[in-house]
Write a protein that holds these residues in place. Structure first.
Motif, PDB file in Angstrom:
ATOM      1  N   LYS A 191     -15.717 -23.821 -16.344  1.00  0.00           N
ATOM      2  CA  LYS A 191     -14.333 -24.356 -16.421  1.00  0.00           C
ATOM      3  C   LYS A 191     -14.124 -24.099 -16.949  1.00  0.00           C
ATOM      4  N   LYS A 192     -14.158 -24.325 -18.844  1.00  0.00           N
ATOM      5  CA  LYS A 192     -13.786 -24.045 -20.169  1.00  0.00           C
ATOM      6  C   LYS A 192     -13.277 -23.115 -20.077  1.00  0.00           C
ATOM      7  N   GLU A 193     -14.492 -22.450 -19.580  1.00  0.00           N
ATOM      8  CA  GLU A 193     -14.639 -20.576 -19.993  1.00  0.00           C
ATOM      9  C   GLU A 193     -13.011 -19.956 -19.289  1.00  0.00           C
ATOM     10  N   SER A 194     -12.912 -20.527 -18.263  1.00  0.00           N
ATOM     11  CA  SER A 194     -11.557 -20.001 -16.944  1.00  0.00           C
ATOM     12  C   SER A 194     -10.666 -20.149 -17.559  1.00  0.00           C
ATOM     13  N   GLN A 195      -9.803 -21.059 -18.061  1.00  0.00           N
ATOM     14  CA  GLN A 195      -9.246 -22.036 -19.038  1.00  0.00           C
ATOM     15  C   GLN A 195      -8.676 -21.665 -20.205  1.00  0.00           C
ATOM     16  N   ASP A 196      -9.672 -20.737 -20.564  1.00  0.00           N
ATOM     17  CA  ASP A 196      -9.470 -20.106 -22.397  1.00  0.00           C
ATOM     18  C   ASP A 196      -9.361 -18.992 -22.103  1.00  0.00           C
ATOM     19  N   ILE A 197      -7.360 -18.633 -23.067  1.00  0.00           N
ATOM     20  CA  ILE A 197      -6.450 -17.174 -22.535  1.00  0.00           C
ATOM     21  C   ILE A 197      -7.870 -16.802 -23.170  1.00  0.00           C
ATOM     22  N   TYR A 198      -8.625 -16.347 -24.069  1.00  0.00           N
ATOM     23  CA  TYR A 198      -9.225 -15.215 -25.455  1.00  0.00           C
ATOM     24  C   TYR A 198     -10.502 -15.228 -24.456  1.00  0.00           C
ATOM     25  N   HIS A 199     -11.321 -15.807 -23.838  1.00  0.00           N
ATOM     26  CA  HIS A 199     -12.168 -15.569 -23.216  1.00  0.00           C
ATOM     27  C   HIS A 199     -11.752 -14.441 -21.852  1.00  0.00           C
ATOM     28  N   LYS A 235      -4.065  -9.506 -26.931  1.00  0.00           N
ATOM     29  CA  LYS A 235      -4.369 -10.767 -27.408  1.00  0.00           C
ATOM     30  C   LYS A 235      -4.677 -10.822 -28.952  1.00  0.00           C
ATOM     31  N   SER A 236      -5.163  -9.593 -29.843  1.00  0.00           N
ATOM     32  CA  SER A 236      -4.201 -10.347 -31.433  1.00  0.00           C
ATOM     33  C   SER A 236      -3.140 -10.654 -31.819  1.00  0.00           C
ATOM     34  N   HIS A 237      -2.091 -10.404 -31.379  1.00  0.00           N
ATOM     35  CA  HIS A 237      -0.623 -10.987 -31.430  1.00  0.00           C
ATOM     36  C   HIS A 237      -0.976 -12.272 -31.377  1.00  0.00           C
ATOM     37  N   LEU A 238      -1.065 -12.795 -29.765  1.00  0.00           N
ATOM     38  CA  LEU A 238      -1.459 -14.743 -29.170  1.00  0.00           C
ATOM     39  C   LEU A 238      -2.040 -14.832 -30.205  1.00  0.00           C
ATOM     40  N   LYS A 239      -3.026 -14.757 -30.955  1.00  0.00           N
ATOM     41  CA  LYS A 239      -3.943 -15.455 -31.767  1.00  0.00           C
ATOM     42  C   LYS A 239      -3.389 -15.984 -33.047  1.00  0.00           C
ATOM     43  N   ALA A 240      -2.759 -14.625 -33.561  1.00  0.00           N
ATOM     44  CA  ALA A 240      -1.994 -15.011 -34.543  1.00  0.00           C
ATOM     45  C   ALA A 240      -0.532 -15.479 -34.178  1.00  0.00           C
ATOM     46  N   PHE A 241       0.118 -16.056 -32.692  1.00  0.00           N
ATOM     47  CA  PHE A 241       0.993 -16.444 -32.894  1.00  0.00           C
ATOM     48  C   PHE A 241       0.502 -18.068 -32.485  1.00  0.00           C
ATOM     49  N   GLU A 242      -0.714 -17.865 -32.027  1.00  0.00           N
ATOM     50  CA  GLU A 242      -0.835 -19.150 -31.831  1.00  0.00           C
ATOM     51  C   GLU A 242      -1.057 -20.630 -33.143  1.00  0.00           C
ATOM     52  N   THR A 243      -1.885 -19.396 -34.513  1.00  0.00           N
ATOM     53  CA  THR A 243      -1.747 -19.874 -35.731  1.00  0.00           C
ATOM     54  C   THR A 243      -0.380 -19.932 -36.495  1.00  0.00           C
ATOM     55  N   HIS A 266       1.817  -5.962 -21.161  1.00  0.00           N
ATOM     56  CA  HIS A 266       0.256  -5.765 -21.135  1.00  0.00           C
ATOM     57  C   HIS A 266       0.022  -7.394 -20.691  1.00  0.00           C
ATOM     58  N   LEU A 267       1.085  -8.230 -20.897  1.00  0.00           N
ATOM     59  CA  LEU A 267       0.773  -9.670 -21.273  1.00  0.00           C
ATOM     60  C   LEU A 267       1.291  -9.895 -19.852  1.00  0.00           C
ATOM     61  N   ARG A 268       2.698 -10.011 -18.981  1.00  0.00           N
ATOM     62  CA  ARG A 268       2.105  -9.824 -17.720  1.00  0.00           C
ATOM     63  C   ARG A 268       0.964  -9.226 -17.294  1.00  0.00           C
ATOM     64  N   GLY A 269       0.534  -8.681 -16.960  1.00  0.00           N
ATOM     65  CA  GLY A 269       0.095  -6.852 -16.811  1.00  0.00           C
ATOM     66  C   GLY A 269      -1.452  -8.023 -16.928  1.00  0.00           C
ATOM     67  N   PHE A 270      -2.135  -8.830 -17.796  1.00  0.00           N
ATOM     68  CA  PHE A 270      -3.081  -9.994 -17.480  1.00  0.00           C
ATOM     69  C   PHE A 270      -2.809 -11.169 -16.803  1.00  0.00           C
ATOM     70  N   ILE A 271      -1.504 -11.375 -17.087  1.00  0.00           N
ATOM     71  CA  ILE A 271      -1.936 -12.775 -16.752  1.00  0.00           C
ATOM     72  C   ILE A 271      -2.090 -12.735 -14.910  1.00  0.00           C
ATOM     73  N   LYS A 272      -0.770 -11.513 -14.579  1.00  0.00           N
ATOM     74  CA  LYS A 272      -1.022 -11.182 -13.189  1.00  0.00           C
ATOM     75  C   LYS A 272      -2.582 -10.819 -12.377  1.00  0.00           C
ATOM     76  N   ASP A 273      -3.095 -10.129 -13.441  1.00  0.00           N
ATOM     77  CA  ASP A 273      -4.523 -10.099 -12.815  1.00  0.00           C
ATOM     78  C   ASP A 273      -4.602 -10.499 -12.627  1.00  0.00           C
ATOM     79  N   ARG A 274      -5.043 -12.305 -13.499  1.00  0.00           N
ATOM     80  CA  ARG A 274      -5.694 -13.042 -13.425  1.00  0.00           C
ATOM     81  C   ARG A 274      -5.440 -14.373 -11.871  1.00  0.00           C
ATOM     82  N   ILE A 275      -4.274 -14.920 -11.635  1.00  0.00           N
ATOM     83  CA  ILE A 275      -3.225 -14.419 -10.471  1.00  0.00           C
ATOM     84  C   ILE A 275      -4.412 -14.027  -9.477  1.00  0.00           C
ATOM     85  N   LYS A 276      -3.545 -13.125  -9.879  1.00  0.00           N
ATOM     86  CA  LYS A 276      -4.894 -12.467  -8.178  1.00  0.00           C
ATOM     87  C   LYS A 276      -6.287 -12.384  -7.999  1.00  0.00           C
ATOM     88  N   ARG A 277      -6.812 -12.491  -9.435  1.00  0.00           N
ATOM     89  CA  ARG A 277      -8.357 -13.414  -9.208  1.00  0.00           C
ATOM     90  C   ARG A 277      -8.552 -14.484  -8.257  1.00  0.00           C
TER      91      ARG A 277
END
Length: 453
Positions: free
Chosen positions: A125-133, A158-166, A216-227
């Motif tokens: 469950k933790k991994e399913s909610q982890d963006i980077y995993h 993915k690197s851009h998201l991590k940098a923004f998080e930091t 590509h961020l949109r594409g990633f999110i849409k893929d996770r929603i479809k699954r």
């Protein structure tokens, strides 16, 4: 109270050796799952009323007494697990039973097994909610479907998201993806994101680079929603910023100028020069012309499966292209990297005298940034592909035929490659008018009409 657990023999599934599997059936709600015991007997030796193996089971299949003892032991384990399952939501019970039960599990180990599964479920469950995993899983799922360059782009997002998080010191989760996040992320990428460019630290990405990240961020999110890994997220306001990018092309005269440049004082540049000219005459991407093979040449044509689009193209060769391929690269294409190739062809362009100043601009926030450099300094490996498409377009080759060679599937994408100035466009129209003898609108002016133009 009776638990929804019972022993069954799957008499409708007789195997090649004439036996059927004995299973434990667990019912929950209107659904059921089968727990495999690993025990098999011919169906005629199963007593359906007493839910056991009959005493006359031939010895070759084992001892009926011992097998029934094992089934009772497993039945007891399944009953205990079923009591645990009752504390869960109905939809989760079947999954819990299948994950917890195993034929060798004994009653004394049930608590430990349940605890172990709970920890695994919590971790999943933790991994399913982890963006980077999830991004890593997404990249893994795409590894056989897209080229290496696209996988690199995914990694950059993915690197851009991590940098923004930091940068903002706030963890990013799937719940973060609201319009306010989008605005802050685009703002960060525009002004704050630090990246290396030619060994220099630069703050802020260009608009099209930001657009690619959002796309590509949109594409990633849409893929996770479809699954069904995450719930639906409204991405309507996650617009993809873009602008028409400035880029040069080389005319056939300039390509000839590069090809004829004396490189006797720089012999290491000859391979790079010839490969670049070959790309200008074939329209191939770097990922394709950098791994040509001798067998790609058949009947004076190149047969190449494009890495990016996974699409076959057949390219006729001009005399110069055929000469370069058969003389210089028939046996071996030099091992190259794109940055190294781009660095060397800029040097070659400078030596060839492609020095006219070219001014381009791009948007950064609400500012228009203007850069002026010699034309050779704008040359990249992709200039070759743009040059091929633009030169053929200017020469009057039908767009549909150019696309067959370039591998473009949509005319919209193809026209992004056409790089002609307003003056070149005007001259091209003038040539067409002259070819049609259409420079004069009114051919004859009958006497007395007095038409003023």
């Amino acid at each position: 109270m009776l638990l929804p657990v019972k022993l069954i023999c799957r008499t409708n599934r007789v195997q090649k050796d004439g036996t059927c599997s004995v299973c434990i059936q667990y019912c929950y709600g209107e659904q059921k799952v089968l727990l495999h015991t690993g025990i098999k007997v011919p169906p005629i030796y199963w007593h359906n009323g007493q839910r056991c193996i009959t005493d006359d089971l031939p010895r070759e299949f084992g001892s009926a007494t011992d097998l029934n003892k094992e089934l009772l032991r497993m039945f007891g384990v399944a009953n205990t697990l079923a009591l645990k399952a009752k504390t869960l939501k109905t939809a989760e019970r079947g999954k819990f039973m299948k994950a917890s039960f195993s034929p060798d599990l004994i009653l004394e180990q049930v608590e430990d097994k349940v605890s172990e599964n709970e920890k695994k479920a919590e971790q999943q469950k933790k991994e399913s909610q982890d963006i980077y995993h999830q991004f890593d899983e997404y990249i893994k799922s795409k590894s056989r479907k897209v080229g290496k360059a696209t996988l690199t782009v995914y990694g950059n997002v993915k690197s851009h998201l991590k940098a923004f998080e930091t940068y903002r010191n706030e963890k990013i989760t799937f719940e973060s993806f609201v319009f306010a996040f989008y605005e802050d992320f685009v703002d960060y990428l525009t002004f704050e994101h630090v990246h290396l460019r030619r060994r220099m630290e630069i703050a802020g990405l260009r608009l099209n680079s930001i657009g690619k990240t959002i796309k590509h961020l949109r594409g990633f999110i849409k893929d996770r929603i479809k699954r069904k890994i995450i719930p639906t997220i409204d991405l309507t306001d996650f617009k993809i910023p873009e602008e028409e990018s400035d880029a040069i092309y080389l005319t056939y005269d300039e390509i000839a100028q590069i090809y004829q440049t004396d490189l006797s004082d720089h012999p290491y540049l000859v391979e790079y020069r010839d490969l670049f000219v070959l790309a200008c005459l074939t329209g191939l991407r770097f990922s394709d012309f950098s791994n040509l093979r001798p067998e790609d040449l058949q009947r004076d044509m190149l047969y190449k499966k494009q890495e990016k689009s996974d699409h076959w193209v057949v390219i006729p060769l001009r005399e110069e292209a055929k000469l370069i391929f058969t003389r210089q690269f028939k046996e071996r294409i030099p091992a190259l990297t794109n940055p190294e190739f781009n660095r060397h062809i800029k040097t070659i362009g400078k030596l060839a005298g492609i020095t006219r100043l070219v001014k381009f601009s791009y948007r950064k926030g609400n500012q228009n940034v203007v850069t002026t450099k010699p034309k050779y300094d704008w040359i990249t490996s992709h200039t070759a592909r743009r040059s091929f498409c633009t030169n053929e377009f200017l020469a009057g080759t039908p767009v549909e035929l150019i696309m067959k060679i370039s591998g473009h599937k949509r005319t919209k994408d193809f026209y992004k490659y056409i790089r002609i100035s307003p003056e070149e466009a005007a001259n091209k129209i003038k040539e067409l008018w002259l070819s049609r003898n259409d420079m004069k609108l009114i051919k004859d002016n009958p006497a007395g009409l007095g038409i003023a133009i």
